[in-house]
Design a protein around this motif. Structure first.
Motif, PDB file in Angstrom:
ATOM      1  N   ILE A   1       4.356 -10.196  -0.872  1.00  0.00           N
ATOM      2  CA  ILE A   1       3.164  -9.428  -0.485  1.00  0.00           C
ATOM      3  C   ILE A   1       1.957 -10.367  -0.504  1.00  0.00           C
ATOM      4  O   ILE A   1       1.483 -10.776  -1.563  1.00  0.00           O
ATOM      5  CB  ILE A   1       2.936  -8.231  -1.416  1.00  0.00           C
ATOM      6  CG1 ILE A   1       4.215  -7.408  -1.544  1.00  0.00           C
ATOM      7  CG2 ILE A   1       1.779  -7.385  -0.912  1.00  0.00           C
ATOM      8  CD1 ILE A   1       4.786  -6.954  -0.224  1.00  0.00           C
ATOM      9  N   SER A   2       1.456 -10.694   0.693  1.00  0.00           N
ATOM     10  CA  SER A   2       0.368 -11.667   0.822  1.00  0.00           C
ATOM     11  C   SER A   2      -0.986 -11.034   1.126  1.00  0.00           C
ATOM     12  O   SER A   2      -2.007 -11.701   1.027  1.00  0.00           O
ATOM     13  CB  SER A   2       0.712 -12.676   1.925  1.00  0.00           C
ATOM     14  OG  SER A   2       1.012 -12.011   3.140  1.00  0.00           O
ATOM     15  N   GLY A   3      -1.013  -9.762   1.525  1.00  0.00           N
ATOM     16  CA  GLY A   3      -2.279  -9.102   1.837  1.00  0.00           C
ATOM     17  C   GLY A   3      -2.173  -7.610   1.637  1.00  0.00           C
ATOM     18  O   GLY A   3      -1.081  -7.035   1.731  1.00  0.00           O
ATOM     19  N   MET A   4      -3.303  -6.957   1.359  1.00  0.00           N
ATOM     20  CA  MET A   4      -3.297  -5.498   1.196  1.00  0.00           C
ATOM     21  C   MET A   4      -4.703  -4.950   1.394  1.00  0.00           C
ATOM     22  O   MET A   4      -5.694  -5.643   1.176  1.00  0.00           O
ATOM     23  CB  MET A   4      -2.729  -5.081  -0.156  1.00  0.00           C
ATOM     24  CG  MET A   4      -3.460  -5.586  -1.382  1.00  0.00           C
ATOM     25  SD  MET A   4      -2.710  -4.987  -2.939  1.00  0.00           S
ATOM     26  CE  MET A   4      -1.294  -6.076  -3.078  1.00  0.00           C
ATOM     27  N   THR A   5      -4.752  -3.697   1.846  1.00  0.00           N
ATOM     28  CA  THR A   5      -6.030  -3.008   2.025  1.00  0.00           C
ATOM     29  C   THR A   5      -5.806  -1.523   1.870  1.00  0.00           C
ATOM     30  O   THR A   5      -4.703  -1.011   2.109  1.00  0.00           O
ATOM     31  CB  THR A   5      -6.642  -3.313   3.412  1.00  0.00           C
ATOM     32  OG1 THR A   5      -7.975  -2.782   3.468  1.00  0.00           O
ATOM     33  CG2 THR A   5      -5.833  -2.696   4.529  1.00  0.00           C
ATOM     34  N   LEU A   6      -6.832  -0.786   1.456  1.00  0.00           N
ATOM     35  CA  LEU A   6      -6.760   0.664   1.293  1.00  0.00           C
ATOM     36  C   LEU A   6      -7.392   1.349   2.490  1.00  0.00           C
ATOM     37  O   LEU A   6      -8.498   1.005   2.897  1.00  0.00           O
ATOM     38  CB  LEU A   6      -7.480   1.105   0.026  1.00  0.00           C
ATOM     39  CG  LEU A   6      -6.698   1.013  -1.287  1.00  0.00           C
ATOM     40  CD1 LEU A   6      -7.646   1.198  -2.460  1.00  0.00           C
ATOM     41  CD2 LEU A   6      -5.601   2.059  -1.354  1.00  0.00           C
ATOM     42  N   LEU A   7      -6.665   2.330   3.070  1.00  0.00           N
ATOM     43  CA  LEU A   7      -7.259   3.201   4.079  1.00  0.00           C
ATOM     44  C   LEU A   7      -7.920   4.390   3.401  1.00  0.00           C
ATOM     45  O   LEU A   7      -9.019   4.803   3.750  1.00  0.00           O
ATOM     46  CB  LEU A   7      -6.197   3.675   5.064  1.00  0.00           C
ATOM     47  CG  LEU A   7      -5.787   2.692   6.157  1.00  0.00           C
ATOM     48  CD1 LEU A   7      -4.761   3.331   7.075  1.00  0.00           C
ATOM     49  CD2 LEU A   7      -6.973   2.231   6.970  1.00  0.00           C
ATOM     50  N   THR A   8      -7.221   4.975   2.430  1.00  0.00           N
ATOM     51  CA  THR A   8      -7.738   6.051   1.582  1.00  0.00           C
ATOM     52  C   THR A   8      -7.263   5.752   0.169  1.00  0.00           C
ATOM     53  O   THR A   8      -6.399   4.893  -0.030  1.00  0.00           O
ATOM     54  CB  THR A   8      -7.216   7.430   2.036  1.00  0.00           C
ATOM     55  OG1 THR A   8      -5.803   7.492   1.776  1.00  0.00           O
ATOM     56  CG2 THR A   8      -7.454   7.651   3.530  1.00  0.00           C
ATOM     57  N   PRO A   9      -7.785   6.457  -0.841  1.00  0.00           N
ATOM     58  CA  PRO A   9      -7.298   6.199  -2.200  1.00  0.00           C
ATOM     59  C   PRO A   9      -5.799   6.394  -2.358  1.00  0.00           C
ATOM     60  O   PRO A   9      -5.192   5.839  -3.275  1.00  0.00           O
ATOM     61  CB  PRO A   9      -8.091   7.211  -3.041  1.00  0.00           C
ATOM     62  CG  PRO A   9      -9.339   7.447  -2.265  1.00  0.00           C
ATOM     63  CD  PRO A   9      -8.936   7.383  -0.823  1.00  0.00           C
ATOM     64  N   ASP A  10      -5.194   7.203  -1.462  1.00  0.00           N
ATOM     65  CA  ASP A  10      -3.762   7.477  -1.560  1.00  0.00           C
ATOM     66  C   ASP A  10      -2.927   6.642  -0.600  1.00  0.00           C
ATOM     67  O   ASP A  10      -1.696   6.740  -0.616  1.00  0.00           O
ATOM     68  CB  ASP A  10      -3.489   8.964  -1.261  1.00  0.00           C
ATOM     69  CG  ASP A  10      -4.199   9.880  -2.239  1.00  0.00           C
ATOM     70  OD1 ASP A  10      -4.490   9.424  -3.362  1.00  0.00           O
ATOM     71  OD2 ASP A  10      -4.466  11.044  -1.889  1.00  0.00           O
ATOM     72  N   LEU A  11      -3.564   5.830   0.249  1.00  0.00           N
ATOM     73  CA  LEU A  11      -2.822   5.133   1.300  1.00  0.00           C
ATOM     74  C   LEU A  11      -3.153   3.641   1.283  1.00  0.00           C
ATOM     75  O   LEU A  11      -4.253   3.225   1.605  1.00  0.00           O
ATOM     76  CB  LEU A  11      -3.177   5.729   2.670  1.00  0.00           C
ATOM     77  CG  LEU A  11      -2.186   5.450   3.800  1.00  0.00           C
ATOM     78  CD1 LEU A  11      -0.811   5.979   3.453  1.00  0.00           C
ATOM     79  CD2 LEU A  11      -2.669   6.086   5.089  1.00  0.00           C
ATOM     80  N   LEU A  12      -2.164   2.853   0.897  1.00  0.00           N
ATOM     81  CA  LEU A  12      -2.311   1.406   0.783  1.00  0.00           C
ATOM     82  C   LEU A  12      -1.464   0.733   1.854  1.00  0.00           C
ATOM     83  O   LEU A  12      -0.299   1.088   2.053  1.00  0.00           O
ATOM     84  CB  LEU A  12      -1.855   0.948  -0.606  1.00  0.00           C
ATOM     85  CG  LEU A  12      -2.001  -0.527  -0.965  1.00  0.00           C
ATOM     86  CD1 LEU A  12      -3.470  -0.898  -1.079  1.00  0.00           C
ATOM     87  CD2 LEU A  12      -1.281  -0.829  -2.267  1.00  0.00           C
ATOM     88  N   ILE A  13      -2.056  -0.224   2.577  1.00  0.00           N
ATOM     89  CA  ILE A  13      -1.332  -0.993   3.590  1.00  0.00           C
ATOM     90  C   ILE A  13      -1.116  -2.407   3.065  1.00  0.00           C
ATOM     91  O   ILE A  13      -2.060  -3.046   2.601  1.00  0.00           O
ATOM     92  CB  ILE A  13      -2.102  -1.043   4.924  1.00  0.00           C
ATOM     93  CG1 ILE A  13      -2.492   0.374   5.380  1.00  0.00           C
ATOM     94  CG2 ILE A  13      -1.258  -1.742   5.987  1.00  0.00           C
ATOM     95  CD1 ILE A  13      -1.327   1.287   5.664  1.00  0.00           C
ATOM     96  N   ILE A  14       0.129  -2.891   3.145  1.00  0.00           N
ATOM     97  CA  ILE A  14       0.440  -4.226   2.638  1.00  0.00           C
ATOM     98  C   ILE A  14       1.158  -5.034   3.717  1.00  0.00           C
ATOM     99  O   ILE A  14       1.812  -4.481   4.598  1.00  0.00           O
ATOM    100  CB  ILE A  14       1.313  -4.169   1.366  1.00  0.00           C
ATOM    101  CG1 ILE A  14       2.662  -3.497   1.673  1.00  0.00           C
ATOM    102  CG2 ILE A  14       0.593  -3.450   0.248  1.00  0.00           C
ATOM    103  CD1 ILE A  14       3.624  -3.490   0.494  1.00  0.00           C
TER     104      ILE A  14
END
Length: 579
Positions: free
Chosen positions: A342-355
């Motif tokens: 896992i080299s990157g991640m961002t949150l769209l909403t508090p319940d939804l994480l994109i990695i």
């Protein structure tokens, strides 16, 4: 599952066929939303008949496990009016934002969240949460200190908003006035450019006219010489022919000798004419000017000075943060061929994480509530990801030298347009309509608009060596460079403001809501917290397994990060709560 205080829906009915012995009793909870099932038992506390499934679940759930349950032989064989119309507070009428058909009835002390019965069942079980029924605890808030404090805070916030509006109104007027001067400066600058271009054009025209005059002068010299030779040759030739016809030998002899000498002289003069090198000309534009007009996207940049009172950057050593490990989320799926990276991640909403999983060439969507991967999109060479909107992402594909846009709809990831970039792109961050992208080959940083137009490029061996990750806010750009072992801070004009060194292998980086920086120091096995002005920092979490990518959630006060050391840890995201 039956819930105390639930009102019976209007469509509930009791089937009767013939006598009382033929009366059929149905499960009341299932009769709300699902199929009608015969009653298997009865809850004396809820005054509800239950089917076999609801009867079993009723004994397990934390809110009903101590209720008095009667089996099929002991349960009432008639429906009481209290059972058909169980009481429920009339003011529990606020719909749950996640389950609109359900009303909010519960409160989770752990997550400080209002819940409906579905939320309690699916996401806030007794093993992890302390859940209270609102009517049981609400009486204590009447005229409470919490009530007084919240009203006072609301009044204070209202006053701040009014003052903020007046302040912004004043400085906006000042800003607009300065822009009037800017427009005048732009016109003056354009006038100066036009004047300089006119001068350069005049110089080029004068040079061309000088060459034309020289060409015409040379042509006139050739014309005169050729005319003289032609005329003299004609006269001598006629004389020689006449003397030969009239047989005047003496005169013919002398004329021939004179002609020989004249020919030698004229041959020299004609030979001299070949020295004139007449050329054809083409215009080649000045490369610097041509490149300027082709590549430059603006006449200049706006220099700016904040009109608001500057607030001091946060200092991380003012207070110590409390940290608690909340658990871990497995992000390895059946589609993965190797362990996760896992080299990157961002949150769209508090319940939804994109990695981004660079080892498995995948972009994954993670539900932080259910702690599971809900969708996975295969893509070659993903490294970092940033949210552009609440439903759109941008992912760097360093192998393809592309930025891939991805939409999120109905819990699915879908590819959209791509942007071609000029290098191996790694880190990416979006802020106020612009993308900031870091490149490893060549080492540089670029600011682009959403269409891919390069607005600013920052390069130089003394600035970047291996800038792998980047994060931004409205004031600054922060770049982690693991070869230079530091965090570099730039403004949005691409100028270096400050830096923070002393790291061993800085990689993943994120910003908290108060402007402080969290950075993964992979080699030191810790996460450092750094002041927004890069003046100071300290270790916040230590003895980790090579922390790699990191993401902050302001709403839940949670820090998510991945590890890249041990195979049994690579497949999990670690979750810490900060306070």
């Amino acid at each position: 599952m039956a819930v105390p205080g639930k009102k019976m829906p209007k469509h509930f009915s009791l089937s009767t066929i013939g006598s009382d012995e033929d009366m059929v009793l149905y499960c009341q909870p299932c009769d709300h939303d699902g199929p009608r099932l015969p009653a298997h038992g009865y809850c004396a506390d809820c005054n509800e008949h239950l089917c076999e499934t609801c009867f079993t679940l009723h004994k397990r759930h934390t809110l009903s496990r101590h209720h008095t349950l009667l089996d099929k032989n002991s349960m009432p064989q008639t429906m009481s009016s209290a059972s058909v119309h169980p009481s429920q507070p009339d003011n529990l009428t606020k719909p749950c934002p996640k389950h609109m058909k359900k009303m909010i009835e519960f409160y989770c002390q752990n997550h400080e969240a209002l819940l409906c019965c579905v939320c309690v069942t699916l996401e806030h079980t007794s093993t992890s949460c302390k859940v209270d029924y609102i009517p049981d605890i609400s009486g204590q808030v009447i005229n409470s200190k919490e009530h007084q404090d919240i009203l006072k805070t609301m009044d204070t916030l209202t006053e701040r908003c009014c003052k903020k509006y007046e302040d912004v109104k004043k400085i906006t007027a000042k800003s607009n006035s300065s822009l009037t001067d800017v427009l005048a400066d732009i016109k003056m600058f354009r006038k100066e450019i036009n004047q300089r271009l006119d001068e350069l054009e005049k110089q080029a025209e004068d040079a061309a006219k000088t060459i034309q005059q020289e060409n015409n002068k040379n042509l006139k010299t050739v014309e005169t010489t050729c005319n003289d030779v032609t005329k003299s040759m004609k006269i001598s030739s006629d004389t020689i022919q006449h003397l030969n016809t009239t047989k005047q030998a003496d005169k013919l002899f002398m004329e021939l000798k004179l002609a020989e000498q004249m020919i030698k002289d004229y041959e020299k003069r004609v030979q001299q004419l070949t020295a004139y090198d007449i050329k054809e000309y083409n215009f080649k534009p000045n490369k610097t000017v041509s490149t300027l007009l082709e590549k430059e996207r603006s006449l200049g940049t706006f220099t700016e000075k904040s009109l608001k009172q500057p607030s001091p950057p946060p200092a991380v050593d003012i207070k110590s943060r409390k940290t608690s490990h909340q658990g871990e989320i497995c992000v390895h799926t059946s589609k993965d061929k190797v362990r996760c990276g896992i080299s990157g991640m961002t949150l769209l909403t508090p319940d939804l994480l994109i990695i981004t999983d660079s080892y498995n060439n995948a972009v994954k969507m993670v539900d932080t509530c259910s702690q599971s991967v809900t969708d996975q999109l295969l893509e070659t060479g993903p490294w970092d990801v940033t949210s552009v909107t609440s439903t759109e992402l941008a992912v760097t594909l360093h192998d393809k030298q592309n930025i891939q846009f991805i939409s999120v709809s109905s819990n699915k990831l879908k590819k959209k347009q791509t942007l071609k970039v000029d290098g191996e792109c790694f880190g990416i961050s979006y802020c106020q309509g612009e993308l900031v992208v870091s490149f490893v080959k060549p080492a540089k940083l670029q600011i682009l608009d959403i269409n891919g137009t390069v607005l600013t490029t920052v390069r130089g061996g003394n600035i970047f060596s291996m800038p792998v990750n980047v994060t931004t806010n409205t004031d600054s750009i922060y770049v982690s460079d693991w070869k230079m072992k530091k965090i570099t801070r730039l403004n949005w004009q691409g100028e270096v403001i400050s830096s923070y060194g002393g790291l061993t292998w800085p990689i993943g980086i994120t910003l908290s809501d108060d402007g402080t920086i969290f950075v993964c120091d992979k080699k030191s096995n810790d996460i450092e917290e750094i002041a927004g002005d890069c003046s100071t920092g300290k270790v916040m979490l230590k003895n980790l397994n090579a922390p790699y990518a990191v993401c902050w959630c302001a709403e839940t006060r949670q820090l998510f990060f991945s590890c890249n050391a041990l195979p049994d840890k690579n497949n999990f995201l670690q979750v810490f709560k900060l306070s």
